[in-house]
Write an enzyme that holds these catalytic residues in place. Structure first.
Site, mmCIF file in Angstrom:
data_model
loop_
_atom_site.group_PDB
_atom_site.id
_atom_site.type_symbol
_atom_site.label_atom_id
_atom_site.label_comp_id
_atom_site.label_asym_id
_atom_site.label_seq_id
_atom_site.Cartn_x
_atom_site.Cartn_y
_atom_site.Cartn_z
ATOM 1 C CD GLU A 74 23.368 -13.552 -6.286
ATOM 2 O OE1 GLU A 74 24.173 -14.421 -5.788
ATOM 3 O OE2 GLU A 74 23.485 -12.464 -6.586
ATOM 4 C CB SER A 334 -28.286 22.014 14.134
ATOM 5 O OG SER A 334 -28.537 23.245 14.739
#
Length: 671
Positions: A74, A334
């Site tokens: 680029e 329990s």
């Protein structure tokens, strides 16, 4: 010459002023909120306000080869130009004149950043001129690293992915720190035409664009011929991958509690979290479309939560997966019984070898029943807890006082909720509201010797100890009892101290336990609280608990040894007040005509040599039931002297229960 110099200087000053007066676009764009695990791995990200996935990134976070390929393709003079590359512009103009069409662009990476920040056009001269002006101004005010960071954050990669990190997750499902040549080349090519080169929609265009990048990198020596050829034959991604969404419930909570923070690091381990989420999904797959599950795994030494699963599927509407069941208030069944026994040990009410009577009882109109509807008579406290009997634990709760139990829950870091009014004896059987996180907090305290740290989920949060639940001796005694429970098929016995529970009406199945380092809690039920026929903690949640320990780590860590001051003796060696549990007021009550085994005496050693065993009783009301080692061997007996088959060689316990539910017990040895 002087005039020319003056005009040039004036023009330069005007140009310089023009650049200096440039109104720059905002460079601090919103980035996604990220939730990370303890190792920095992304657990979940949230899109920004415009619906885009834009993750914060720096050049150091990206594969160096990708950066090299990007700049060479680029803007190869990015490190040296001032924002505009005259050589690239002249080349682009010459090619356009020669070919009568645009062949290549002359935009620098900085000019592309200017266009991205302003969302400007690329082809019009006015737009190009504006990009040049902004690029020159950006170069004056920002470093090259800052400009490169802006490009890596804002470059479009198709769909809602903006920035290289979002692109790497969307197309490859990973961070951009390590990219293959094929992946890097595709990410270099995509921003030039992000929608027309999407590999999931236009694979041919994407492949051609990627291959052009690879060819140039090969010519410039960035890639070898072999690497470039292999990259060209690498298949393109055929769809955009979903972003990670691990621990979504906890991530939502953390984000809500810390608004504005762009990065939240949790104590969770991403790999463990993923395994636990799969386990929860597997656990409910055969239980119907409405069954849900939740799980928490924590280090009971540091309080750090390593995994938190709020539901089997965050998006599963049938299971109400959006509901975080680790925070839901439910009946714990329990699972509070170990705490009750631990408190009783601390108060001197009982010892694991203390005998306690399991028979019909009425507590001012409250008459609890055991789960199976039967009674065992005199039984050791150890066995009463292992069998999860209701009558003995309610007796202990009455002596402790329900208010003391509630205070212990709060001291241990839980947040108990009552339906209304003062707590009653039913607290010990699940008559109080707790969350899964509360239970894991309490069990972490038991595992840590009676006092553990408060659970924490944010990395860096200070370690805060909870108040003491019970003494180290009582905590070890509880763990010693719970490690003796039967384990699911294939599991290792004695390695995990755990307890199961089933709430009233079969609405909730629980299993909570610990080894030498970690505590895990499992809940299974329906998020709407409706009953699940046949649901039991022992059969449904316990196997998931043991499987969770297996997925947590390769080997269990040993439970701690007993404290030096722990009283480890047989029932016969206990101090007289601890040999049999008696309510405090029993010392002032008149004695009853309870049955008494007068032969053989307690602790006897008999040589039967296969002969039958003769028993002699005194007191009690016929008929009598006799149990040998917990199993009924004679029922309906009305005589007070009778024989029964020998229980066999070794140590045995005999219990006789009369018609009124009263009992007596002896231990003997048969040679």
């Amino acid at each position: 010459m002087a005039l020319l110099i003056a005009v040039t200087l004036t023009a330069w000053r005007s140009f310089d002023t023009w650049i200096g007066n440039t109104n720059l676009p905002l460079t601090l764009a919103e980035t996604s909120t990220e939730v990370l695990d303890r190792n920095g791995k992304l657990l979940r990200a949230y899109p920004v306000g415009d619906g885009l996935w834009r993750l914060a990134v720096k050049p150091a976070d990206v594969d160096p080869r990708f950066l090299d390929m990007l700049l060479r393709y680029e803007d190869k003079r990015f490190r040296s130009h001032a924002g505009v590359d005259p050589i690239a512009l002249l080349r682009a103009a010459g090619q356009a004149l020669w070919n009568t069409r645009a062949v290549s662009g002359g935009s620098t990476l900085t000019m592309q950043v200017a266009r991205l920040l302003e969302d400007g056009t690329t082809g019009r001269w006015a737009g190009k001129l504006r990009q040049m002006r902004v690029a020159l101004a950006l170069e004056r005010r920002l470093s090259k690293e800052d400009i490169l960071t802006l490009y890596l954050t804002h470059a479009p990669y198709g769909g809602a992915a903006e920035g290289v990190r979002a692109a790497a997750y969307s197309w490859f499902g990973k961070e951009p720190g390590r990219l293959t040549p094929a992946e890097a080349a595709l990410l270099v090519a995509l921003p030039q035409s992000p929608e027309r080169r999407r590999p999931d929609r236009f694979p041919e265009a994407a492949s051609q664009a990627r291959d052009r990048v690879l060819a140039r990198m090969q010519r410039q020596g960035v890639l070898s011929a072999e690497d470039a050829e292999a990259a060209r034959h690498t298949p393109l991604p055929h769809r955009m991958a979903a972003f990670p969404r691990l621990a979504p419930h906890l991530a939502d909570r953390a984000k809500a509690r810390h608004p504005g923070r762009r990065q939240l690091r949790l104590t969770l381990d991403g790999a463990i979290q993923a395994r636990m989420e799969r386990l929860a999904a597997d656990a409910v797959r055969r239980g119907g479309d409405r069954l849900s599950a939740a799980l928490i795994a924590a280090d009971h030494q540091t309080g750090e939560v390593l995994a938190l699963v709020g539901s089997p599927g965050y998006s599963d509407a049938g299971r109400r997966g959006f509901v975080d069941m680790t925070q839901a208030i439910r009946s714990p069944g329990s699972t509070l019984k170990p705490l009750i026994y631990g408190l009783a040990f601390d108060q001197g009410l009982a010892h694991p070898e203390t005998l306690i009577h399991d028979g019909p009882a009425d507590f001012a109109g409250y008459a609890p029943q055991n789960f199976d509807g039967s009674f065992r008579g005199d039984i050791r406290v150890r066995e009463a807890l292992q069998l999860s009997l209701n009558i003995p634990v309610v007796k202990l709760t009455q002596e402790l006082g329900p208010a003391r139990v509630m205070a212990a829950l709060r001291a241990g870091g839980a947040r108990p909720q009552l339906p209304g009014g003062a707590p009653g004896l039913a607290v010990s059987l699940g008559g109080v509201g707790l969350s899964l996180q509360d239970l894991v907090q309490l069990y972490a305290g038991l595992a840590a010797g009676g006092q553990g740290p408060r659970l924490r989920v944010m990395q860096g949060a200070a370690l805060q100890p909870a108040d003491r639940l019970i003494s180290p001796e009582a905590a070890w005694q509880v763990g010693s009892i719970l490690r003796g429970l039967p384990v699911p098929p294939g599991a290792r016995a004695g390695a995990i101290a755990y307890k199961t529970g089933t709430s009233y009406g079969h609405r909730d199945a629980w299993a909570v336990g610990w080894d030498g380092r970690h505590a895990i809690g499992v809940w299974i039920g329906r998020a709407d609280g409706t009953p699940v026929p046949g649901i039991f903690g022992g059969s449904l949640a316990a196997p998931v608990l043991f499987e969770a320990f297996g997925r947590l780590k390769p080997a269990l860590e040993p439970l701690p040894p007993p404290p030096p001051s722990a009283l480890i003796v047989s029932s016969a060696e206990l101090p007289l007040p601890l040999r049999r549990f008696r309510p405090r007021q029993a010392a002032f009550a008149a004695g009853g005509d309870a049955p008494q085994l007068i032969f053989p005496p307690d602790g006897a050693r008999l040589a039967l040599e296969g002969a039958s065993l003769t028993l002699k009783l005194r007191g009690g009301t016929a008929p009598f039931l006799v149990l040998a080692n917990g199993r009924p061997v004679l029922a309906g007996q009305r005589r007070r002297e009778f024989s029964l088959p020998s229980p066999g060689p070794g140590f045995s316990s005999l219990v006789v229960v009369d018609g009124a539910g009263r009992s007596d017990r002896i231990d003997l040895r048969i040679d």
